[in-house]
Structures are given as structure tokens and as C-alpha cells.
Design an enzyme around this catalytic site. Structure first.
Site, short mmCIF file in Angstrom:
data_model
loop_
_atom_site.label_atom_id
_atom_site.label_comp_id
_atom_site.label_asym_id
_atom_site.label_seq_id
_atom_site.Cartn_x
_atom_site.Cartn_y
_atom_site.Cartn_z
N CYS B 86 0.84 -1.21 0.00
CA CYS B 86 0.00 0.00 0.00
C CYS B 86 0.87 1.26 0.00
O CYS B 86 1.51 1.56 -0.99
CB CYS B 86 -0.97 -0.05 1.18
SG CYS B 86 -2.32 1.13 1.02
N HIS B 186 -3.49 -5.56 1.18
CA HIS B 186 -2.79 -5.77 2.45
C HIS B 186 -2.79 -7.25 2.84
O HIS B 186 -3.74 -7.71 3.48
CB HIS B 186 -3.51 -5.00 3.57
CG HIS B 186 -3.30 -3.52 3.53
ND1 HIS B 186 -2.34 -2.89 4.28
CD2 HIS B 186 -3.92 -2.55 2.82
CE1 HIS B 186 -2.38 -1.58 4.05
NE2 HIS B 186 -3.32 -1.35 3.17
N GLU B 188 -1.28 -8.72 5.19
CA GLU B 188 -1.30 -8.90 6.66
C GLU B 188 -2.73 -8.82 7.21
O GLU B 188 -2.99 -9.29 8.31
CB GLU B 188 -0.38 -7.87 7.34
CG GLU B 188 -0.94 -6.47 7.48
CD GLU B 188 -0.83 -5.64 6.21
OE1 GLU B 188 -0.44 -6.17 5.15
OE2 GLU B 188 -1.17 -4.42 6.28
#
Lengths: 73, 217
Positions: B86, B186, B188
Site C-alpha cells: 500500500c 494488504h 497482513e
């Protein structure tokens, strides 16, 4: 300013808003950034060269943006 | 156990999630401050999401000149893994470590939504553990994720349904060598079933495995 050919979504939104306010004859709206600063130097030429380097390296992203330098000596 | 540095810029906000998710996969992940000159001998580095330096001027434009970026560039030049997520992707693009640039989303909306991406290239440090064409469900969270490039980039990920107007549906790219990868989604945030998807794990394990292989080399 975003280069010609890179779609400027901000400009498009501004352009679409203008007819609602009665201005129906506006097209090609582009939104960019305007930076002003003072700079010391011995000649307009050397200052222009420095500012162009500043734009190339930092102030503009030349992948997507162009720039124009105006100097009031 | 490979050592992975996660860089914290002023305005980063995903570094804890990234460190947590990498540790959960067995990596020795820890923070590195953007003002540091080195990455503490890390085998790889992640630039996490957020709004480094307030996104002033342009996203990533100021962060690319942070002192730590010399160390990030050195690591990249050595062929070690560098992953930008990002805002981290935006920083890598501004630093010209990956090609292209990210402009405002088509429709001028900040998008915080789930997306599906396909893996286009399994030769990068972020896709090594993936299968070509594999679909991954990973969320995005950005205002400026609309990818543009003036060259043909090496594409790592493409959106299945383009959410932001990105050129050629590009969600992530790498440098020519494949060791520097930037992506808008993302991983994660999709690293455990309890988050709604664990598809991001394969991106993180790809990174860890790449660090491990290069650590041995």
C-alpha cells in the site's frame, strides 16, 4: 499538473459540477499543484536550472506529472 | 529464521499488523525506524501501509528521502527481498525501485474493501509460494491506488474486478529482477481465518521463504 493522457479524476469531478452552477461552456478541467517559494541566486538562469532540478527530483513525479517554472525576479 | 525489518515512518499505521503476521509465520520480524541508517543486518525488509509524512506533496514523495531508504536501496541492489504494501508500494514507486506511479482512485473514493487478485508471476519474492493464476482474497485500503506506468512493468498481481481504475487491472508489480515487489492489497489483513481470509499468508510466506533462500546463498 498530471500529464496529458493521464486521467485527472479531480478535474473531471470539478468539470461535472460547473454546469449545475450555470457555467455550461467549460471543458478540459485539470487540477494541479501550485508551489510558491523564495530563492536566492546570482542569475535567473541558474535559479531556473536549480528549480527545474528540484522539480525533476522531488517536487513533481515525472512519471505522471509535468511542471512549469515561472520566476519573478 | 530469517530476520525481516519492518520500517516505521512517521504516519505508518500497519507496521504492528505486519510484524505480528510475519512472526506468526515464524519470521524474526522487528521494527526499523525511518531515521536509521541501517536495517540491523536484516535479510529482507517490508515498507508497511499508512500515510508516511502525511502523504504531503504526493504519497511516498517525502518518505523516499528518509535516511533508511539508502539501506533499503542497498538491500534491493544486493538482490534481497523488499516488499512494499500500500503506502509502502507508493514509496517504492516514488523511489523508482519499482516502475510506475499511483494516482487517485477512479471515482475519487477512498476504498476499504475486499478484493480478489490473481497471481500473474510466481517468480517474485512475494509470489514464490503461490501458484500461477491462483486467486487471493485480500483487502485494499487506499485513496491513491490507481496504477499508471510509462513502461511495461513485470506484473505480480492483477485485480479480478478492478476497484480503482488501475491500468491493466494491476494490483502489484515487481522490478525486473523480481526481488522488489509493491502491491496495494494488504496481505497482513488477510493472514488468519478470523480476519475473513487467510489468503495473504501465501504472500507473507513467499517473502519469508525468499529471505531464507537468500540467507543460505
Amino acid at each position: 499538473m498530471l500529464k496529458p493522457g493521464i486521467s485527472d479524476v479531480q478535474g473531471q469531478v470539478v468539470e461535472r459540477s460547473l454546469p449545475a452552477l450555470g457555467w455550461e461552456n467549460v471543458s478540459g478541467v485539470r487540477v494541479g499543484k501550485h508551489l510558491e517559494f523564495e530563492i536566492e541566486g546570482s542569475s535567473v538562469e541558474s535559479i531556473r536550472e536549480q528549480v527545474e532540478q528540484m522539480c525533476e527530483r522531488f517536487l513533481a513525479n515525472t512519471v505522471i506529472e509535468g511542471f512549469r517554472v515561472d520566476i519573478d525576479a | 529464521m530469517p530476520k525481516i525489518a519492518v520500517v516505521v515512518f512517521p504516519g505508518s499505521n500497519c507496521e504492528q499488523d505486519v510484524v505480528h503476521a510475519l512472526r506468526a509465520e515464524g519470521a524474526d520480524a522487528d521494527y526499523a525506524w525511518h531515521g536509521d541508517d541501517d536495517l540491523g543486518g536484516a535479510d529482507g525488509v517490508v515498507l508497511p501501509g499508512g500515510f508516511a509524512h502525511g502523504d504531503y506533496l504526493r504519497t511516498g514523495a517525502i518518505a523516499r528521502f528518509s535516511p533508511v531508504m539508502h539501506a533499503v536501496r542497498s538491500l534491493a541492489d544486493e538482490g534481497k527481498p523488499v516488499l512494499g504494501i500500500c503506502n509502502g508500494f507508493q514509496i517504492l514507486a516514488e523511489a523508482h525501485l519499482v516502475p510506475g506511479a499511483l494516482i487517485k482512485n477512479e471515482g475519487l473514493r477512498f476504498l476499504c474493501v475486499w478484493t480478489e487478485v490473481t497471481v500473474e508471476d510466481t517468480g517474485t519474492i512475494a509470489t514464490r509460494a503461490c501458484e500461477k493464476g491462483q486467486r487471493l482474497r485480500i483487502p485494499i485500503n487506499h485513496y491513491e491506488g490507481n496504477y499508471r506506468a510509462n513502461v511495461e512493468p513485470r506484473v505480480a498481481f492483477r485485480y479480478v474486478d478492478n476497484p480503482n481504475g488501475a491500468w491493466q487491472n494491476i494490483a502489484g508489480v515487481s522490478n525486473d529482477a523480481g526481488n522488489v515487489v509493491g502491491l496495494m492489497p494488504h496481505p497482513e489483513r488477510a493472514s488468519h481465518e478470523s480476519l475473513g481470509s487467510a489468503d495473504g499468508r501465501t504472500v507473507l510466506t513467499s517473502l519469508i521463504e525468499s529471505c531464507r533462500l537468500l540467507q543460505r546463498a
